[in-house]
Enzyme design. Structure first.
Site, short mmCIF file in Angstrom:
data_model
loop_
_atom_site.label_atom_id
_atom_site.label_comp_id
_atom_site.label_asym_id
_atom_site.label_seq_id
_atom_site.Cartn_x
_atom_site.Cartn_y
_atom_site.Cartn_z
N ASN A 1 0.87 -1.18 0.00
CA ASN A 1 0.00 0.00 0.00
C ASN A 1 0.91 1.23 0.00
OD1 ASN A 1 -1.86 2.00 0.47
ND2 ASN A 1 -2.36 1.36 2.56
N LYS B 1 0.11 4.20 -0.37
CA LYS B 1 -0.58 5.40 0.16
C LYS B 1 -0.36 6.58 -0.81
CE LYS B 1 -0.29 3.42 4.69
NZ LYS B 1 -0.31 3.58 6.13
N HIS C 1 -9.73 1.32 4.52
CA HIS C 1 -8.48 1.54 5.25
C HIS C 1 -8.75 2.54 6.39
CE1 HIS C 1 -4.44 2.77 6.30
NE2 HIS C 1 -4.04 1.64 5.73
N GLU D 1 -7.14 4.96 7.49
CA GLU D 1 -6.89 6.38 7.19
C GLU D 1 -8.11 6.99 6.50
OE1 GLU D 1 -3.18 5.70 5.23
OE2 GLU D 1 -2.30 5.20 7.18
N GLU E 1 -5.76 -4.77 10.61
CA GLU E 1 -4.79 -3.69 10.81
C GLU E 1 -5.13 -2.90 12.08
OE1 GLU E 1 -2.57 -2.57 7.00
OE2 GLU E 1 -4.32 -1.29 7.13
N GLY F 1 2.19 2.38 10.89
CA GLY F 1 3.17 3.46 10.76
C GLY F 1 4.03 3.67 12.00
N SER G 1 3.11 -1.87 10.47
CA SER G 1 4.56 -1.82 10.73
C SER G 1 5.31 -3.10 10.40
CB SER G 1 4.82 -1.41 12.19
OG SER G 1 4.22 -0.17 12.44
P1 PGA Z 1 2.51 0.47 7.74
O1 PGA Z 1 1.07 0.67 7.04
O2 PGA Z 1 3.10 -0.80 7.18
O3 PGA Z 1 3.28 1.69 7.38
O4 PGA Z 1 2.25 0.35 9.21
C1 PGA Z 1 0.20 -0.37 6.85
C2 PGA Z 1 -1.10 0.14 6.27
O5 PGA Z 1 -1.54 1.22 6.67
O6 PGA Z 1 -1.69 -0.51 5.40
#
Ligand code: PGA
Length: 253
Positions: A7, A9, A96, A98, A168, A174, A214
């Site tokens: 992803n 983003k 997601h 976000e 998640e 993150g 992460s």
């Molecule tokens: P990350 O993000 O690996 O940076 O924690 C995962 C995600 O948001 O899909």
């Protein structure tokens, strides 16, 4: 076969860099028993799709990070699942955290998007997971149940079997620390329990569950013995070509 979903983003900020990262993936990824799905920003999908079509070996597939809840019409700024399909996109990330938290996407909107994606033939990757406050109050199961029940409302057994679930936990996205392996295992089992109640054991057992939060090349190995998991959704490390290629290699063992 394990699935590794990248992803990207809202990264990288130039198409030149996007192509460079993609080329590094193509050079580095050799293992065929891992399914690798790259989800770049919408704008990069056309040229990455053209590039992929020219290749004989299909070691990477494309996914989108979102799609509209309608197939066409007056929806300014939206991208139809049909447009994605037309480009050869196979997967779409939906729900997601976000988008849920920053863009205020509700379970009802996600449900409409899931239905539209399924109708088009895109395979949805539904993201679910709790906040730290919900976890501390012991509400993780309830959050997962609510997101799955509302997200899958009115979706048939046949269509539900096509959905991939990405667990998640929001507090692990993150960050430096990912969710401990045994906790991911418990929540993957929770997801199967919820699916058993909603559909049946067969759907619950065969559902593909990914973990995201992460993941990088230093911790992915810890999760590989977790048989409740079928793959990973990788954010930050997926725009670091060396790290991502390593993750794919480790996960393909
Ligand atoms: P990350 O993000 O690996 O940076 O924690 C995962 C995600 O948001 O899909």
């Amino acid at each position: 076969m394990r699935l590794i979903v990248a992803n990207w983003k809202m990264n990288p900020i130039s198409s030149k860099r996007a192509l460079e990262i993609f080329n590094q993936f193509l050079r580095g990824i050799t293992i065929s028993h891992t399914e690798v799905i790259i989800c770049p920003p919408f704008l990069y999908l056309p040229f990455l799709s053209t590039k992929l079509k020219k290749l004989k070996e299909k070691k990477i597939k494309l996914g989108a990070q979102d799609c509209a809840f309608a197939e066409k019409g007056a929806f300014t700024g939206e991208i139809s699942p049909l447009m994605l399909k037309d480009l050869g996109v196979k997967f779409v990330i939906l729900g997601h955290s976000e988008r849920r938290m920053i863009l205020k996407e509700t379970d009802e909107i996600i449900n409409k998007k899931l239905k539209e994606a399924l109708k088009t033939g895109l395979q949805p990757i539904l993201c679910i997971g709790e906040t730290i406050a919900e976890r501390e109050k012991g509400k993780t199961f309830l959050v997962l149940e609510n997101e799955i029940k509302k997200g899958l409302k009115g979706i048939s057994r046949r269509d539900a079997a096509k959905i991939l679930f990405a667990y998640e936990p929001i507090w692990a996205i993150g960050k430096r620390d990912s969710c401990p392996v045994h906790e991911v295992m418990i929540e993957a089992l929770s997801i199967r329990k919820i699916l058993t109640g909603l559909y049946n054991k067969k759907i619950a057992k065969s559902a593909k569950i990914l973990y995201g939060g992460s993941i990088d090349s230093t911790n992915v190995n810890d999760y590989l013995h977790n048989f409740a998991l079928q793959g990973f959704l990788v954010g930050g490390s997926s725009i670091e070509p060396k790290d991502f290629v390593k993750i794919v290699k480790i996960a393909g063992k």
